[in-house]
Design a protein around this motif. Structure first.
Motif, mmCIF file in Angstrom:
data_model
loop_
_atom_site.group_PDB
_atom_site.id
_atom_site.type_symbol
_atom_site.label_atom_id
_atom_site.label_comp_id
_atom_site.label_asym_id
_atom_site.label_seq_id
_atom_site.Cartn_x
_atom_site.Cartn_y
_atom_site.Cartn_z
ATOM 1 N N ASP A 26 0.826 -1.212 0.000
ATOM 2 C CA ASP A 26 0.000 0.000 0.000
ATOM 3 C C ASP A 26 0.858 1.259 0.000
ATOM 4 O OD1 ASP A 26 -2.523 -1.119 -0.140
ATOM 5 O OD2 ASP A 26 -2.813 -1.150 2.035
ATOM 6 N N HIS A 27 2.120 1.135 0.408
ATOM 7 C CA HIS A 27 3.044 2.280 0.478
ATOM 8 C C HIS A 27 3.991 2.338 -0.716
ATOM 9 C CE1 HIS A 27 1.916 3.343 4.585
ATOM 10 N NE2 HIS A 27 1.829 2.039 4.794
ATOM 11 N N ALA A 28 3.812 1.458 -1.682
ATOM 12 C CA ALA A 28 4.738 1.375 -2.820
ATOM 13 C C ALA A 28 4.142 2.033 -4.057
ATOM 14 C CB ALA A 28 5.062 -0.081 -3.124
ATOM 15 N N THR A 29 5.042 2.598 -4.854
ATOM 16 C CA THR A 29 4.693 3.058 -6.192
ATOM 17 C C THR A 29 5.364 2.083 -7.159
ATOM 18 O OG1 THR A 29 4.610 5.350 -5.469
ATOM 19 C CG2 THR A 29 4.847 4.959 -7.840
ATOM 20 N N PRO A 30 4.564 1.262 -7.868
ATOM 21 C CA PRO A 30 5.150 0.265 -8.765
ATOM 22 C C PRO A 30 5.344 0.812 -10.177
ATOM 23 C CG PRO A 30 2.807 -0.147 -8.547
ATOM 24 C CD PRO A 30 3.126 1.053 -7.693
ATOM 25 N N THR A 31 6.476 0.490 -10.779
ATOM 26 C CA THR A 31 6.744 0.789 -12.183
ATOM 27 C C THR A 31 7.479 -0.408 -12.764
ATOM 28 O OG1 THR A 31 8.844 1.886 -11.667
ATOM 29 C CG2 THR A 31 6.908 3.301 -11.832
ATOM 30 N N VAL A 32 7.411 -0.548 -14.079
ATOM 31 C CA VAL A 32 8.182 -1.587 -14.756
ATOM 32 C C VAL A 32 9.206 -0.889 -15.623
ATOM 33 C CG1 VAL A 32 8.117 -3.507 -16.388
ATOM 34 C CG2 VAL A 32 6.281 -3.236 -14.719
ATOM 35 N N ASP A 33 10.466 -1.247 -15.417
ATOM 36 C CA ASP A 33 11.566 -0.636 -16.156
ATOM 37 C C ASP A 33 12.491 -1.736 -16.645
ATOM 38 O OD1 ASP A 33 13.376 1.250 -17.177
ATOM 39 O OD2 ASP A 33 14.399 1.464 -15.250
ATOM 40 N N GLY A 34 12.602 -1.879 -17.956
ATOM 41 C CA GLY A 34 13.490 -2.894 -18.516
ATOM 42 C C GLY A 34 13.149 -4.305 -18.088
ATOM 43 N N GLY A 35 11.864 -4.600 -17.901
ATOM 44 C CA GLY A 35 11.462 -5.944 -17.499
ATOM 45 C C GLY A 35 11.586 -6.227 -16.018
ATOM 46 N N THR A 36 11.860 -5.213 -15.208
ATOM 47 C CA THR A 36 11.951 -5.361 -13.750
ATOM 48 C C THR A 36 10.852 -4.547 -13.096
ATOM 49 O OG1 THR A 36 14.351 -5.684 -13.802
ATOM 50 C CG2 THR A 36 13.413 -4.925 -11.727
ATOM 51 N N LEU A 37 10.123 -5.166 -12.164
ATOM 52 C CA LEU A 37 9.147 -4.433 -11.372
ATOM 53 C C LEU A 37 9.905 -3.685 -10.285
ATOM 54 C CD1 LEU A 37 6.228 -3.722 -10.523
ATOM 55 C CD2 LEU A 37 6.285 -5.795 -9.108
ATOM 56 N N ARG A 38 9.777 -2.377 -10.281
ATOM 57 C CA ARG A 38 10.432 -1.560 -9.255
ATOM 58 C C ARG A 38 9.373 -1.024 -8.301
ATOM 59 N NH1 ARG A 38 14.187 -0.833 -13.340
ATOM 60 N NH2 ARG A 38 16.265 -1.359 -12.602
ATOM 61 N N LEU A 39 9.587 -1.285 -7.039
ATOM 62 C CA LEU A 39 8.714 -0.772 -5.989
ATOM 63 C C LEU A 39 9.444 0.363 -5.309
ATOM 64 C CD1 LEU A 39 7.625 -4.168 -4.406
ATOM 65 C CD2 LEU A 39 6.410 -2.835 -6.146
ATOM 66 N N GLN A 40 8.881 1.553 -5.396
ATOM 67 C CA GLN A 40 9.508 2.707 -4.749
ATOM 68 C C GLN A 40 8.716 3.036 -3.489
ATOM 69 O OE1 GLN A 40 9.686 5.597 -7.991
ATOM 70 N NE2 GLN A 40 11.856 5.122 -8.156
ATOM 71 N N PHE A 41 9.426 3.074 -2.391
ATOM 72 C CA PHE A 41 8.833 3.395 -1.099
ATOM 73 C C PHE A 41 9.298 4.790 -0.694
ATOM 74 C CE2 PHE A 41 9.026 -1.227 -1.194
ATOM 75 C CZ PHE A 41 7.749 -1.565 -0.776
#
Length: 82
Positions: A26-41
């Protein structure tokens, strides 16, 4: 057959991990970059809790179940990033 004596402890630990994964996501901003899921907290303590909780394994299992298999990377947003 009887239930193993250790089962309640394993069940409780599993439930904590699954609930922790949802609460932390719930505190993460998810993005996909180069085939990797990045969770930014936004908070470093939440990013640390993610790393320490084992919640990533729950996420990866759910992703695999949904047919979304990719690496997951968790990052804490620094003031330079914001």
């Amino acid at each position: 057959m009887t239930e193993p004596t250790w089962w309640p402890e394993v069940l409780a630990a599993t439930l904590r991990r699954r609930m922790a994964a949802g609460d932390l996501l719930d505190h993460a901003t998810p993005t996909v970059d180069g085939g990797t899921l990045r969770l930014q907290f936004a908070r470093p303590d939440i990013a640390a809790a993610w790393r320490d909780s084992g919640a990533q394994a729950a996420l990866e299992g759910a992703m695999e179940h949904c047919g979304q298999v990719m690496p997951v990377e968790a990052l804490a947003i620094t003031t330079q990033d914001a």
